[in-house]
Design a protein around this motif. Structure first.
Motif, short mmCIF file in Angstrom:
data_model
loop_
_atom_site.label_atom_id
_atom_site.label_comp_id
_atom_site.label_asym_id
_atom_site.label_seq_id
_atom_site.Cartn_x
_atom_site.Cartn_y
_atom_site.Cartn_z
N THR B 31 -62.98 -11.62 -12.60
CA THR B 31 -62.40 -10.39 -13.13
C THR B 31 -61.22 -10.74 -14.03
O THR B 31 -60.36 -11.54 -13.65
N MET B 32 -61.20 -10.14 -15.22
CA MET B 32 -60.12 -10.41 -16.17
C MET B 32 -59.57 -9.10 -16.72
O MET B 32 -60.26 -8.08 -16.74
N TYR B 33 -58.30 -9.16 -17.14
CA TYR B 33 -57.58 -7.95 -17.56
C TYR B 33 -56.81 -8.21 -18.85
O TYR B 33 -56.40 -9.34 -19.13
N TRP B 34 -56.57 -7.11 -19.58
CA TRP B 34 -55.58 -7.11 -20.65
C TRP B 34 -54.51 -6.09 -20.29
O TRP B 34 -54.81 -4.95 -19.94
N TYR B 35 -53.24 -6.55 -20.41
CA TYR B 35 -52.09 -5.68 -20.22
C TYR B 35 -51.27 -5.69 -21.51
O TYR B 35 -51.23 -6.68 -22.23
N MET B 46 -54.76 -2.19 -19.87
CA MET B 46 -55.57 -1.64 -20.95
C MET B 46 -57.05 -1.67 -20.55
O MET B 46 -57.74 -0.67 -20.59
N PHE B 47 -57.53 -2.87 -20.23
CA PHE B 47 -58.95 -3.06 -19.93
C PHE B 47 -59.11 -4.06 -18.79
O PHE B 47 -58.23 -4.87 -18.53
N ILE B 56 -62.60 -1.24 -16.21
CA ILE B 56 -61.42 -0.40 -16.42
C ILE B 56 -61.24 -0.25 -17.93
O ILE B 56 -61.23 -1.22 -18.67
N ASN B 57 -61.10 0.99 -18.35
CA ASN B 57 -60.89 1.28 -19.76
C ASN B 57 -59.87 2.41 -19.81
O ASN B 57 -60.23 3.57 -19.67
N ASN B 62 -59.38 3.52 -29.91
CA ASN B 62 -60.62 2.75 -30.04
C ASN B 62 -60.53 1.69 -31.13
O ASN B 62 -61.53 1.01 -31.43
N ARG B 63 -59.35 1.53 -31.71
CA ARG B 63 -59.13 0.37 -32.60
C ARG B 63 -59.08 -0.92 -31.78
O ARG B 63 -59.21 -2.01 -32.32
N PHE B 64 -58.87 -0.78 -30.47
CA PHE B 64 -58.84 -1.94 -29.57
C PHE B 64 -60.22 -2.11 -28.96
O PHE B 64 -60.73 -1.19 -28.32
N SER B 65 -60.80 -3.28 -29.13
CA SER B 65 -62.11 -3.52 -28.55
C SER B 65 -62.11 -4.86 -27.82
O SER B 65 -61.97 -5.92 -28.43
#
Lengths: 113, 113
Positions: B31-35, B46-47, B56-57, B62-65
């Protein structure tokens, strides 16, 4: 909507004394709480955690206390050391939320000689 | 032998550009995340991906993908960068489950001019 709050942006403590960091939360569904420590230009590192079924957890010089009725937790560092100077983040999460952490704004701790 | 690494460490770019940030972990986590840590120092999720699946979204433009080519990698692509995207972006990883410690990368400092 900030669900985890650390109202003290900074704390200065003398080496050898106790540091007490406070954290409040608003969501009574949170069931797991963590403290992370962050040095400048580095990522946060895990320090200590506590489940909502406990009211205290101790790991060496670090103790976390949880008061569910007050929706409050605190981190005690005894004795404080110069290497403890860092930003401390309180975080909370819900079981089965895939580790979705809600962080407080952090408290900058400075340990003076 | 860095556990969670991010590239680049610093990114300075003009408004309107498209940029990518990369994250790799060698801990065997699934499991990986962006903060995102904004100017007020709040760390906000974030995701998150688990085994390459988005789990998690958060409410993120939606400019962030995000893209996860495999369990060890999670990239973040940002289109049409805006001034407000300036922040420190942290990647983190763990084994799936809310009570597992998340390990953070050192952060990518993005400045949009």
């Amino acid at each position: 909507d900030q669900q985890v709050k650390q109202n003290s942006p900074s704390l200065s403590v003398q080496e050898g004394r106790i540091s007490i960091l406070n954290c409040d939360y608003t969501n009574s569904m949170f069931d797991y709480f963590l403290w992370y420590k962050k040095y400048p230009a580095e990522g946060p590192t895990f320090l200590i955690s506590i489940s909502s079924i406990k009211d205290k957890n101790e790991d060496g010089r670090f103790t976390v206390f949880l008061n569910k009725s007050a929706k409050h937790l605190s981190l005690h560092i005894v004795p404080s050391q110069p290497g403890d100077s860092a930003v401390y983040f309180c975080a909370a999460t819900l079981t089965d939320s895939w580790g979705k952490l809600q962080f407080g704004a952090g408290t900058q701790v400075v340990v003076t000689p | 032998d860095t556990a969670v690494s991010q590239t680049p460490k610093y990114l300075v770019t003009q408004m309107g550009n498209d940029k990518s940030i990369k994250c790799e972990q060698n801990l065997g986590h699934d499991t990986m995340y962006w903060y995102k840590q904004d100017s007020k120092k709040f760390l906000k999720i974030m995701f998150s991906y688990n085994n390459k699946e988005l789990i998690i979204n958060e409410t993120v433009p939606n400019r962030f993908s995000p893209k996860s080519p495999d369990k060890a990698h999670l990239n973040l692509h940002i289109n049409s960068l805006e001034l407000g995207d300036s922040a420190v972006y942290f990647c983190a990883s763990t084994f799936g489950g809310s009570q597992e410690t998340q390990y953070f990368g050192p952060g990518t400092r993005l400045l949009v001019l």
